[in-house]
Design a protein around this motif. Structure first.
Motif, PDB file in Angstrom:
ATOM      1  N   PHE A  25       0.955  -0.812   0.151  1.00 44.64           N
ATOM      2  CA  PHE A  25       0.505   0.384  -0.314  1.00 44.64           C
ATOM      3  C   PHE A  25       0.454   0.910   0.167  1.00 44.64           C
ATOM      4  CE2 PHE A  25      -2.811  -3.477   2.482  1.00 44.64           C
ATOM      5  CZ  PHE A  25      -3.275  -3.454   1.127  1.00 44.64           C
ATOM      6  N   PHE A  26       2.195   1.158  -0.261  1.00 44.45           N
ATOM      7  CA  PHE A  26       3.270   2.272  -0.367  1.00 44.45           C
ATOM      8  C   PHE A  26       3.910   1.726  -1.676  1.00 44.45           C
ATOM      9  CE2 PHE A  26       2.227   2.286   4.237  1.00 44.45           C
ATOM     10  CZ  PHE A  26       2.376   3.269   4.131  1.00 44.45           C
ATOM     11  N   VAL A  27       4.126   3.342  -2.058  1.00 50.53           N
ATOM     12  CA  VAL A  27       5.651   3.800  -3.238  1.00 50.53           C
ATOM     13  C   VAL A  27       6.690   4.494  -2.156  1.00 50.53           C
ATOM     14  CG1 VAL A  27       5.486   5.314  -5.150  1.00 50.53           C
ATOM     15  CG2 VAL A  27       3.507   4.116  -4.751  1.00 50.53           C
ATOM     16  N   GLY A  28       7.256   3.742  -2.449  1.00 45.23           N
ATOM     17  CA  GLY A  28       8.866   4.065  -1.522  1.00 45.23           C
ATOM     18  C   GLY A  28       9.113   2.908  -0.225  1.00 45.23           C
ATOM     19  N   GLN A  29       9.880   2.980   0.286  1.00 40.49           N
ATOM     20  CA  GLN A  29      10.404   2.662   1.393  1.00 40.49           C
ATOM     21  C   GLN A  29       9.687   3.112   2.893  1.00 40.49           C
ATOM     22  OE1 GLN A  29      11.606  -1.179   2.046  1.00 40.49           O
ATOM     23  NE2 GLN A  29      10.706   0.025   3.301  1.00 40.49           N
ATOM     24  N   SER A  30       8.907   2.204   3.188  1.00 41.10           N
ATOM     25  CA  SER A  30       8.472   3.764   4.326  1.00 41.10           C
ATOM     26  C   SER A  30       8.751   2.199   5.877  1.00 41.10           C
ATOM     27  CB  SER A  30       6.952   3.064   4.824  1.00 41.10           C
ATOM     28  OG  SER A  30       6.789   1.937   4.712  1.00 41.10           O
ATOM     29  N   TYR A  31       8.820   2.274   7.072  1.00 46.39           N
ATOM     30  CA  TYR A  31       9.590   1.484   8.798  1.00 46.39           C
ATOM     31  C   TYR A  31       8.171   2.129   9.288  1.00 46.39           C
ATOM     32  CZ  TYR A  31      13.556   2.221   6.059  1.00 46.39           C
ATOM     33  OH  TYR A  31      14.381   1.721   4.982  1.00 46.39           O
ATOM     34  N   LEU A  32       8.055   1.236  10.094  1.00 40.08           N
ATOM     35  CA  LEU A  32       6.812   0.447  11.408  1.00 40.08           C
ATOM     36  C   LEU A  32       7.251   0.576  12.147  1.00 40.08           C
ATOM     37  CD1 LEU A  32       3.862   1.659  11.521  1.00 40.08           C
ATOM     38  CD2 LEU A  32       2.861  -1.142  10.918  1.00 40.08           C
ATOM     39  N   GLN A  33       6.992   1.530  13.349  1.00 41.08           N
ATOM     40  CA  GLN A  33       7.311   0.859  14.460  1.00 41.08           C
ATOM     41  C   GLN A  33       6.142   1.269  15.601  1.00 41.08           C
ATOM     42  OE1 GLN A  33      10.228  -0.384  16.518  1.00 41.08           O
ATOM     43  NE2 GLN A  33       9.247  -0.970  18.186  1.00 41.08           N
ATOM     44  N   GLY A  34       5.273  -0.379  16.238  1.00 43.05           N
ATOM     45  CA  GLY A  34       4.446   0.286  16.671  1.00 43.05           C
ATOM     46  C   GLY A  34       5.007   0.232  18.075  1.00 43.05           C
ATOM     47  N   LEU A  35       4.215   2.026  18.650  1.00 39.82           N
ATOM     48  CA  LEU A  35       4.747   2.376  20.447  1.00 39.82           C
ATOM     49  C   LEU A  35       3.512   1.631  21.293  1.00 39.82           C
ATOM     50  CD1 LEU A  35       4.986   5.580  18.778  1.00 39.82           C
ATOM     51  CD2 LEU A  35       6.749   3.909  19.799  1.00 39.82           C
ATOM     52  N   VAL A  36       2.235   0.990  21.472  1.00 38.65           N
ATOM     53  CA  VAL A  36       1.267   1.018  22.233  1.00 38.65           C
ATOM     54  C   VAL A  36       1.257  -1.040  21.812  1.00 38.65           C
ATOM     55  CG1 VAL A  36      -0.751   1.352  22.853  1.00 38.65           C
ATOM     56  CG2 VAL A  36       0.759   3.049  22.845  1.00 38.65           C
ATOM     57  N   ASN A  37       1.554  -1.487  22.422  1.00 37.00           N
ATOM     58  CA  ASN A  37       1.633  -3.018  22.919  1.00 37.00           C
ATOM     59  C   ASN A  37       0.419  -3.490  23.230  1.00 37.00           C
ATOM     60  OD1 ASN A  37       2.920  -3.028  19.838  1.00 37.00           O
ATOM     61  ND2 ASN A  37       4.215  -2.577  21.026  1.00 37.00           N
ATOM     62  N   ASP A  38      -0.683  -2.988  23.970  1.00 39.86           N
ATOM     63  CA  ASP A  38      -1.306  -2.973  24.845  1.00 39.86           C
ATOM     64  C   ASP A  38      -2.222  -3.847  23.955  1.00 39.86           C
ATOM     65  OD1 ASP A  38      -3.709  -3.947  26.964  1.00 39.86           O
ATOM     66  OD2 ASP A  38      -2.740  -1.978  28.129  1.00 39.86           O
ATOM     67  N   PRO A  39      -2.960  -5.360  24.299  1.00 43.86           N
ATOM     68  CA  PRO A  39      -4.187  -5.862  23.777  1.00 43.86           C
ATOM     69  C   PRO A  39      -5.967  -5.035  24.246  1.00 43.86           C
ATOM     70  CG  PRO A  39      -2.912  -7.667  24.802  1.00 43.86           C
ATOM     71  CD  PRO A  39      -2.435  -6.712  24.971  1.00 43.86           C
ATOM     72  N   ALA A  40      -5.591  -4.523  25.399  1.00 41.47           N
ATOM     73  CA  ALA A  40      -6.553  -3.782  25.875  1.00 41.47           C
ATOM     74  C   ALA A  40      -7.302  -2.954  25.337  1.00 41.47           C
ATOM     75  CB  ALA A  40      -6.173  -4.061  27.168  1.00 41.47           C
ATOM     76  N   VAL A  41      -5.995  -2.308  24.552  1.00 41.78           N
ATOM     77  CA  VAL A  41      -5.970  -1.032  23.307  1.00 41.78           C
ATOM     78  C   VAL A  41      -6.583  -1.188  22.175  1.00 41.78           C
ATOM     79  CG1 VAL A  41      -5.310   1.530  23.044  1.00 41.78           C
ATOM     80  CG2 VAL A  41      -4.784   0.124  25.561  1.00 41.78           C
ATOM     81  N   ASN A  42      -7.755  -0.635  21.834  1.00 46.58           N
ATOM     82  CA  ASN A  42      -8.627  -0.712  20.282  1.00 46.58           C
ATOM     83  C   ASN A  42      -7.709  -0.319  19.280  1.00 46.58           C
ATOM     84  OD1 ASN A  42     -10.354   0.467  21.410  1.00 46.58           O
ATOM     85  ND2 ASN A  42     -12.170  -0.923  20.549  1.00 46.58           N
ATOM     86  N   ILE A  43      -7.271   0.682  20.218  1.00 44.45           N
ATOM     87  CA  ILE A  43      -6.213   1.730  18.835  1.00 44.45           C
ATOM     88  C   ILE A  43      -4.823   1.854  18.933  1.00 44.45           C
ATOM     89  CG2 ILE A  43      -5.858   4.770  18.944  1.00 44.45           C
ATOM     90  CD1 ILE A  43      -8.564   4.991  21.173  1.00 44.45           C
ATOM     91  N   GLY A  44      -4.383   1.766  17.097  1.00 46.24           N
ATOM     92  CA  GLY A  44      -2.918   1.518  16.555  1.00 46.24           C
ATOM     93  C   GLY A  44      -2.533   2.853  17.432  1.00 46.24           C
ATOM     94  N   VAL A  45      -1.230   2.524  17.257  1.00 42.89           N
ATOM     95  CA  VAL A  45      -0.632   3.903  17.682  1.00 42.89           C
ATOM     96  C   VAL A  45       0.731   3.680  17.289  1.00 42.89           C
ATOM     97  CG1 VAL A  45       1.148   5.672  19.185  1.00 42.89           C
ATOM     98  CG2 VAL A  45      -1.945   4.581  19.544  1.00 42.89           C
TER      99      VAL A  45
END
Length: 137
Positions: A25-45
């Motif tokens: 879904f990207f043109v070019g290179q991107s990088y992704l670091q998840g910041l909130v990894n709590d399964p009780a939180v249903n919002i991606g950060v």
């Protein structure tokens, strides 16, 4: 050398690994670091970092929203039917439910933002090279 190249080694938050999960879904290179990894939180950060010229496809968030907190470099944000907005550190973008949009780096700068996302994304067509290359700071 591209502007803000120091971002490739990390800015305010870690750059993270290559964004293989969403690479289609990207043109070019991107990088992704998840910041909130709590399964009780249903919002991606996550910290999303774009190499120069990288941008994501047009997309829509259904039953949710997306907030972008720009933390480094220079980038673009555009909603369908609106002019593109040049982004720099400190800018905040709020994308409401159902709004078609894209975001990414300028041609000559690394770019990073924190993406706070709720709902389900619908990935659409890429931003054309013609449209992207016509953007000027």
């Amino acid at each position: 050398m591209a502007k803000n190249e120091t971002l490739k080694n990390g800015g305010l938050f870690p750059v993270g690994p290559k964004n293989e999960a969403y690479a289609q879904f990207f043109v070019g290179q991107s990088y992704l670091q998840g910041l909130v990894n709590d399964p009780a939180v249903n919002i991606g950060v996550g910290n999303v970092t774009f190499e120069p010229g990288c941008r994501n496809n047009w997309h829509i968030h259904h039953d949710g929203y997306q907030i972008l907190l720009v933390t480094g470099g220079e980038g673009w944000y555009q909603e369908a039917g609106q002019p593109a907005q040049h982004l720099v550190p400190g800018d905040v973008i709020v994308t409401h439910d159902g709004v078609k949009h894209w975001h990414g780096a300028t041609k000559d700068s690394w770019f990073s933002h924190i993406a706070i996302t709720a709902g389900t994304p619908e990935w659409l067509e890429p931003v054309s090279d013609e449209q992207y290359n016509a953007l000027e700071v």
